[in-house]
Design an enzyme around this catalytic site. Sequence first.
Site, PDB file in Angstrom:
ATOM      1  N   HIS A 130       0.838  -1.202   0.000  1.00  0.00           N
ATOM      2  CA  HIS A 130       0.000   0.000   0.000  1.00  0.00           C
ATOM      3  C   HIS A 130       0.862   1.236   0.000  1.00  0.00           C
ATOM      4  CE1 HIS A 130      -4.316  -0.632   0.604  1.00  0.00           C
ATOM      5  NE2 HIS A 130      -3.949  -1.838   0.994  1.00  0.00           N
ATOM      6  N   ASP A 131       1.836   1.212   0.902  1.00  0.00           N
ATOM      7  CA  ASP A 131       2.700   2.366   1.069  1.00  0.00           C
ATOM      8  C   ASP A 131       3.404   2.711  -0.236  1.00  0.00           C
ATOM      9  OD1 ASP A 131       3.845   4.391   2.536  1.00  0.00           O
ATOM     10  OD2 ASP A 131       5.615   3.193   3.028  1.00  0.00           O
ATOM     11  N   SER A 150       3.541   6.766   4.432  1.00  0.00           N
ATOM     12  CA  SER A 150       2.301   7.552   4.506  1.00  0.00           C
ATOM     13  C   SER A 150       1.147   6.677   4.994  1.00  0.00           C
ATOM     14  CB  SER A 150       1.965   8.150   3.142  1.00  0.00           C
ATOM     15  OG  SER A 150       1.961   7.145   2.152  1.00  0.00           O
ATOM     16  N   ASP A 200      -6.664 -11.501   4.202  1.00  0.00           N
ATOM     17  CA  ASP A 200      -6.224 -10.869   5.432  1.00  0.00           C
ATOM     18  C   ASP A 200      -6.112 -11.821   6.586  1.00  0.00           C
ATOM     19  OD1 ASP A 200      -5.593  -8.339   4.983  1.00  0.00           O
ATOM     20  OD2 ASP A 200      -7.417  -7.445   5.787  1.00  0.00           O
TER      21      ASP A 200
END
Length: 293
Positions: free
Chosen positions: A62-63, A82, A218
């Site tokens: 994601h980052d 972030s 997940d």
Amino acid sequence: MATFIALVSALLVSSVYSAKALSSNYYDHTCPQAESMVSRTVKKAMLSDKTVPAALLRMHFHDCFIRVTPFCLAFLLGCDASVLLNSTSKNQAEKDGPPNISLHAFYVIDIAKEEIEASCPGVVSCADILAFAARDAVSLSGGPTWDVPKGRLDGRISKANDTLQLPFPTFNISQLQQSFAQRGLSLDDLVALSEFAASLQSVCPMHNKVKNAGANMDTTPVAFDNGYFELLLQGKSLFSSDQALLTNPKTKALVSKYACSQEEFEKAFVKAMIRMSSITGGEEIRRHCRVVR
Ligand SMILES: *[C@@H]1O[C@H](CO)[C@@H](O)[C@H](O)[C@H]1NC(C)=O
Ligand SMILES: *[C@@H]1O[C@H](CO)[C@@H](O)[C@H](O)[C@H]1NC(C)=O
Ligand SMILES: *[C@@H]1O[C@H](CO)[C@@H](O)[C@H](O)[C@H]1NC(C)=O
Ligand SMILES: *[C@@H]1O[C@H](CO)[C@@H](O)[C@H](O)[C@H]1NC(C)=O
């Protein structure tokens, strides 16, 4: 005009990739113990929660995938931690972005950062800690290990809506290829990382073949083997973007190659991880990973 755009984008792309040269020995003199501190923390967290490795890896993806828009001067940020920033009264942060991106295990990074700050304050970026943790998540789950290039800086911007830049599980092959190419990543990288790339954009179950596929990504521990590619060839993939890999001769050949050889898969995976995690931006070293300085 076309020449101008080509020139500007060449300049921008070269500035993205040379913005901050990463190196293997970046912390050798300032915080040599940083990596082992992160490994210990990840290992300990895994003992009480098997979903930690998948969560850390996902967080790192994601980052790195967010806010990389080479055509817009303001947004040249990749792996800049972030994703770790909390929302504030004035700003809704990535981690609270649409649709529900369901990230967790931020506490693991907090613990590692706190320990590192206690022995080398203000030296090791949250972005590097996250990159170490993602590598450890892979190797501690039975996957390969590698030397993470270091020296990333932390960003000060985290926008909820930027999560819309992540590849969608419904992407076709050209959309996937474009999404990766915008980040300087190749078709090889795309296939090697696809097991995780497709799960990046948290999912509306109705868009998927398997109900709640995203939720499962997940909650099941990550297994680092090439079984995913075998399933893919058998038409048993979770996301339509996975099946998209079979619609292009080059990516289909790569899928077959990785299905046949765990070793080839691991080699390609490591190469792709290093390339992806070398997309950098950022401007500071945070004291606490959830707040800008
Ligand atoms: C960040 O947000 C989490 C969850 O909402 C909260 O528990 C935590 O205290 C916040 N931390 C900081 C430093 O603001
Ligand atoms: C999104 O997350 C919030 C809280 O994190 C939760 O209350 C809500 O039910 C979630 N929505 C969906 C569609 O999963
Ligand atoms: C995100 O985008 C949506 C739709 O474009 C908009 O309505 C919303 O206000 C935006 N949210 C933020 C926090 O910028
Ligand atoms: C992929 O989707 C885009 C947008 O819907 C479309 O323009 C393009 O033709 C599609 N490509 C393929 C190979 O299906």
